[in-house]
Design an enzyme around this catalytic site. Structure first.
Site, PDB file in Angstrom:
ATOM      1  N   SER A 124     -19.015  34.729 -29.979  1.00 53.10           N
ATOM      2  CA  SER A 124     -17.576  34.741 -29.716  1.00 53.10           C
ATOM      3  C   SER A 124     -16.883  35.738 -30.627  1.00 53.10           C
ATOM      4  CB  SER A 124     -17.034  33.330 -29.998  1.00 53.10           C
ATOM      5  OG  SER A 124     -15.635  33.349 -30.088  1.00 53.10           O
ATOM      6  N   TYR A 148     -16.682  25.590 -35.883  1.00 50.93           N
ATOM      7  CA  TYR A 148     -17.163  26.212 -34.639  1.00 50.93           C
ATOM      8  C   TYR A 148     -17.565  27.662 -34.891  1.00 50.93           C
ATOM      9  CZ  TYR A 148     -16.975  28.603 -30.123  1.00 50.93           C
ATOM     10  OH  TYR A 148     -17.269  29.395 -29.042  1.00 50.93           O
ATOM     11  N   LYS A 152     -21.408  29.784 -34.840  1.00 52.56           N
ATOM     12  CA  LYS A 152     -21.739  31.030 -34.121  1.00 52.56           C
ATOM     13  C   LYS A 152     -22.312  32.056 -35.097  1.00 52.56           C
ATOM     14  CE  LYS A 152     -20.517  29.822 -29.969  1.00 52.56           C
ATOM     15  NZ  LYS A 152     -21.575  29.535 -28.983  1.00 52.56           N
TER      16      LYS A 152
HETATM   17  P1  NAD Z   1     -18.795  24.650 -21.290  1.00 49.35           P
HETATM   18  O1  NAD Z   1     -18.524  23.490 -22.185  1.00 49.35           O
HETATM   19  O2  NAD Z   1     -18.179  24.663 -19.951  1.00 49.35           O
HETATM   20  O3  NAD Z   1     -20.375  24.874 -21.151  1.00 49.35           O
HETATM   21  C1  NAD Z   1     -21.304  24.453 -22.114  1.00 49.35           C
HETATM   22  C2  NAD Z   1     -22.357  23.632 -21.391  1.00 49.35           C
HETATM   23  O4  NAD Z   1     -23.359  23.215 -22.318  1.00 49.35           O
HETATM   24  C3  NAD Z   1     -21.784  22.351 -20.771  1.00 49.35           C
HETATM   25  O5  NAD Z   1     -22.199  22.297 -19.420  1.00 49.35           O
HETATM   26  C4  NAD Z   1     -22.382  21.207 -21.602  1.00 49.35           C
HETATM   27  O6  NAD Z   1     -22.594  20.056 -20.814  1.00 49.35           O
HETATM   28  C5  NAD Z   1     -23.670  21.853 -22.085  1.00 49.35           C
HETATM   29  N1  NAD Z   1     -24.180  21.341 -23.379  1.00 49.35           N
HETATM   30  C6  NAD Z   1     -23.484  21.147 -24.533  1.00 49.35           C
HETATM   31  N2  NAD Z   1     -24.323  20.716 -25.506  1.00 49.35           N
HETATM   32  C7  NAD Z   1     -25.572  20.654 -24.957  1.00 49.35           C
HETATM   33  C8  NAD Z   1     -26.839  20.292 -25.460  1.00 49.35           C
HETATM   34  N3  NAD Z   1     -26.997  19.888 -26.716  1.00 49.35           N
HETATM   35  N4  NAD Z   1     -27.921  20.351 -24.623  1.00 49.35           N
HETATM   36  C9  NAD Z   1     -27.764  20.744 -23.330  1.00 49.35           C
HETATM   37  N5  NAD Z   1     -26.566  21.081 -22.793  1.00 49.35           N
HETATM   38  C10 NAD Z   1     -25.480  21.048 -23.614  1.00 49.35           C
HETATM   39  O7  NAD Z   1     -18.375  25.964 -22.109  1.00 49.35           O
HETATM   40  P2  NAD Z   1     -18.267  27.466 -21.644  1.00 49.35           P
HETATM   41  O8  NAD Z   1     -16.846  27.865 -21.734  1.00 49.35           O
HETATM   42  O9  NAD Z   1     -19.003  27.674 -20.384  1.00 49.35           O
HETATM   43  O10 NAD Z   1     -19.022  28.169 -22.868  1.00 49.35           O
HETATM   44  C11 NAD Z   1     -20.396  28.504 -22.814  1.00 49.35           C
HETATM   45  C12 NAD Z   1     -20.797  29.117 -24.146  1.00 49.35           C
HETATM   46  O11 NAD Z   1     -19.989  30.257 -24.412  1.00 49.35           O
HETATM   47  C13 NAD Z   1     -20.627  28.192 -25.352  1.00 49.35           C
HETATM   48  O12 NAD Z   1     -21.716  28.401 -26.229  1.00 49.35           O
HETATM   49  C14 NAD Z   1     -19.352  28.675 -25.988  1.00 49.35           C
HETATM   50  O13 NAD Z   1     -19.302  28.427 -27.378  1.00 49.35           O
HETATM   51  C15 NAD Z   1     -19.410  30.162 -25.704  1.00 49.35           C
HETATM   52  N6  NAD Z   1     -18.088  30.797 -25.692  1.00 49.35           N
HETATM   53  C16 NAD Z   1     -17.129  30.323 -24.824  1.00 49.35           C
HETATM   54  C17 NAD Z   1     -15.855  30.903 -24.839  1.00 49.35           C
HETATM   55  C18 NAD Z   1     -14.766  30.386 -23.919  1.00 49.35           C
HETATM   56  O14 NAD Z   1     -13.607  30.706 -24.139  1.00 49.35           O
HETATM   57  N7  NAD Z   1     -15.072  29.615 -22.882  1.00 49.35           N
HETATM   58  C19 NAD Z   1     -15.575  31.959 -25.718  1.00 49.35           C
HETATM   59  C20 NAD Z   1     -16.587  32.426 -26.559  1.00 49.35           C
HETATM   60  C21 NAD Z   1     -17.846  31.835 -26.538  1.00 49.35           C
HETATM   61  C1  UD1 Z   2      -9.329  30.086 -29.109  1.00 48.57           C
HETATM   62  C2  UD1 Z   2     -10.068  29.712 -30.370  1.00 48.57           C
HETATM   63  C3  UD1 Z   2     -11.247  30.641 -30.535  1.00 48.57           C
HETATM   64  C4  UD1 Z   2     -12.163  30.545 -29.314  1.00 48.57           C
HETATM   65  C5  UD1 Z   2     -11.344  30.880 -28.064  1.00 48.57           C
HETATM   66  C6  UD1 Z   2     -12.137  30.732 -26.789  1.00 48.57           C
HETATM   67  C7  UD1 Z   2      -8.382  28.742 -31.883  1.00 48.57           C
HETATM   68  C8  UD1 Z   2      -7.601  28.936 -33.135  1.00 48.57           C
HETATM   69  N1  UD1 Z   2      -9.138  29.798 -31.491  1.00 48.57           N
HETATM   70  O1  UD1 Z   2      -8.981  31.436 -29.218  1.00 48.57           O
HETATM   71  O2  UD1 Z   2     -11.985  30.327 -31.697  1.00 48.57           O
HETATM   72  O3  UD1 Z   2     -13.246  31.456 -29.415  1.00 48.57           O
HETATM   73  O4  UD1 Z   2     -10.210  29.989 -27.993  1.00 48.57           O
HETATM   74  O5  UD1 Z   2     -12.458  29.393 -26.561  1.00 48.57           O
HETATM   75  O6  UD1 Z   2      -8.355  27.686 -31.275  1.00 48.57           O
HETATM   76  N2  UD1 Z   2      -1.426  29.735 -26.801  1.00 48.57           N
HETATM   77  C9  UD1 Z   2      -0.167  29.233 -26.635  1.00 48.57           C
HETATM   78  N3  UD1 Z   2      -0.038  27.962 -26.147  1.00 48.57           N
HETATM   79  C10 UD1 Z   2      -1.106  27.184 -25.799  1.00 48.57           C
HETATM   80  C11 UD1 Z   2      -2.402  27.720 -25.964  1.00 48.57           C
HETATM   81  C12 UD1 Z   2      -2.539  28.992 -26.481  1.00 48.57           C
HETATM   82  O7  UD1 Z   2       0.806  29.897 -26.950  1.00 48.57           O
HETATM   83  O8  UD1 Z   2      -0.923  26.027 -25.366  1.00 48.57           O
HETATM   84  C13 UD1 Z   2      -1.587  31.106 -27.313  1.00 48.57           C
HETATM   85  C14 UD1 Z   2      -2.374  31.225 -28.607  1.00 48.57           C
HETATM   86  O9  UD1 Z   2      -1.542  31.093 -29.712  1.00 48.57           O
HETATM   87  C15 UD1 Z   2      -2.983  32.634 -28.449  1.00 48.57           C
HETATM   88  C16 UD1 Z   2      -3.193  32.780 -26.932  1.00 48.57           C
HETATM   89  O10 UD1 Z   2      -2.314  31.836 -26.334  1.00 48.57           O
HETATM   90  O11 UD1 Z   2      -2.067  33.607 -28.876  1.00 48.57           O
HETATM   91  C17 UD1 Z   2      -4.598  32.499 -26.481  1.00 48.57           C
HETATM   92  O12 UD1 Z   2      -5.001  31.220 -26.960  1.00 48.57           O
HETATM   93  P1  UD1 Z   2      -6.407  30.561 -26.566  1.00 48.57           P
HETATM   94  O13 UD1 Z   2      -6.580  30.593 -25.099  1.00 48.57           O
HETATM   95  O14 UD1 Z   2      -6.484  29.224 -27.253  1.00 48.57           O
HETATM   96  O15 UD1 Z   2      -7.490  31.557 -27.179  1.00 48.57           O
HETATM   97  P2  UD1 Z   2      -7.673  32.089 -28.691  1.00 48.57           P
HETATM   98  O16 UD1 Z   2      -6.555  31.692 -29.546  1.00 48.57           O
HETATM   99  O17 UD1 Z   2      -7.981  33.543 -28.599  1.00 48.57           O
END
Ligand code: NAD
Ligand code: UD1
Length: 344
Positions: A124, A148, A152
């Protein structure tokens, strides 16, 4: 040649399944369903016309993972499984270290025993901490301010150590910026449980009337309109980046056996620009009011995209309007996410 997709029933994982199946790969999903519904995989099958092999299981169960790798003759892993909420990680750090760090360690041990030595890992942009310069290059210093983010960073370090120990291992560490959007069929998308923390799911719940208004966290940042700026990327573009990373690793075409690449668009949009774009896509008014800044938030965060373009020959294609349109299409077609169908 089967690819194991851990966390494949989740938001990004389910879209990745579509991308890999459509490219002709065989896949098997391992997911413990702690944050997903298996209906997402039925929808993946409907979109692709291909059956999805699915094992309900946990990455921390090394013996089971090893058995799955053998049974399906896997040659590579795309590793999404893990917990992902920053706020929750500060309240439940043990669960986060256990699921994310211990889980990845068990997965690596299972892969080692099964002779599977290729992995793509979901990292991330949170690992960059407070940006010292923008756009963020992969060489920007890393830091983490919450459990978190630390999971990572720890996993990234583990993977680099394993890669350095034996050139047969191949890793692609992908640092996502802000994944949003949904498959353009409207059949799969993000299905947040409880009150969403992230901006896009919150906006959608204001648009469909589930929440009264959006709290905009801070309007006094040093940005054009005072609100936070992020690099939103369509989930379908994001998973195509995984497909390219998989191909580059499988061909042995990367300059080293462990590469780290940003997956973003390189464009930053403010919270207010997001609100306006979603209003255009949904034809709904998004009520909002300004609130204090959220702890841990940075003013601006967007990617330098050159390494992804050069190494993966990949570039995000979909614009902000497509991200909002596809999200709205998914929400309109599935007002209760996967829950309504699951309850039938
Ligand atoms: P998500 O929660 O929708 O998907 C994660 C999946 O992993 C889920 O289906 C959950 O049931 C499964 N899971 C969790 N723990 C497990 C375990 N111990 N064994 C087997 N399955 C397990 O999340 P996502 O948004 O699809 O994210 C996927 C990956 O990307 C994560 O590692 C997350 O940290 C990373 N990531 C997500 C974002 C985002 O904004 N969505 C941003 C940066 C990184
Ligand atoms: C957040 C996480 C980051 C994670 C990412 C993807 C925090 C501090 N950071 O990032 O670690 O990798 O999500 O899952 O939680 N905002 C509002 N109102 C809301 C929600 C968000 O104003 O109700 C604003 C935030 O202040 C930010 C932007 O929208 O400026 C995006 O927020 P968000 O979607 O939570 O993503 P990140 O902050 O980038």
């Amino acid at each position: 040649m089967t690819v194991l997709i851990t966390g494949g029933a989740g938001f990004i994982g389910s879209h990745c399944c579509v991308s890999f199946l459509e490219a002709g790969h065989d896949i098997v999903v391992l997911d413990n369903l702690s944050n997903a519904s298996s209906l997402s995989l039925e929808r993946v099958a409907a979109i692709t016309g291909r059956k999805v092999s699915f094992v309900v299981g946990d990455i921390r169960d090394q013996a089971e993972v090893e058995e799955v790798l053998h049974r399906y003759k896997c040659t590579a892993v795309v590793h999404f499984a893990g917990l992902k909420s920053v706020g929750e990680s500060t309240k439940m750090p043990i669960s986060y270290y256990d699921n994310n760090v211990v889980g990845t360690l068990r997965l690596l041990s299972a892969m080692d025993n099964a002779g599977v030595r290729q992995m793509i890992f979901s990292s991330s942009a949170t690992v960059y901490g407070e940006p010292q310069f923008l756009p963020l290059t992969e060489d920007h210093p890393t830091s983490a301010v919450n459990p978190y983010g630390r999971t990572k960073l720890m996993i990234e370090e583990m993977l680099r150590d394993v890669a350095a120990s034996d050139p047969n291992w191949r890793f692609g560490i992908l640092r996502y910026f802000n994944p949003v959007g949904a498959h353009d069929s409207g059949l799969i998308g993000e299905n947040p449980l409880g009150i969403p923390n992230n901006l896009m799911p919150f906006i959608t719940q204001v648009a469909d009337g589930r929440r009264e208004q959006l709290a905009v966290f801070g309007n006094d940042y040093e940005t054009a309109d005072g609100t936070g700026v992020r690099d939103y990327i369509h989930v379908s573009d994001l998973v195509d980046g995984h497909l390219r990373a998989h191909e580059v690793l499988a061909e042995g075409a990367a300059p080293s056996n462990c590469f780290t690449v940003n997956l973003g668009t390189g464009n930053g949009y403010s919270v207010l620009e997001m609100v306006r774009a979603f209003e255009r896509a949904s034809n709904k008014e998004i009520g909002f009011s300004f609130s204090p800044r959220r702890e841990g938030d940075v003013a601006e965060c967007y990617a330098h995209t050159e390494r992804a373009e050069q190494l993966l020959n990949w570039k995000a294609k979909r614009d902000l309007d497509a991200m909002c349109r596809d999200t709205w299409n998914w929400v309109c077609k599935n007002p209760a996410g996967y829950a309504a169908e699951a309850a039938e």
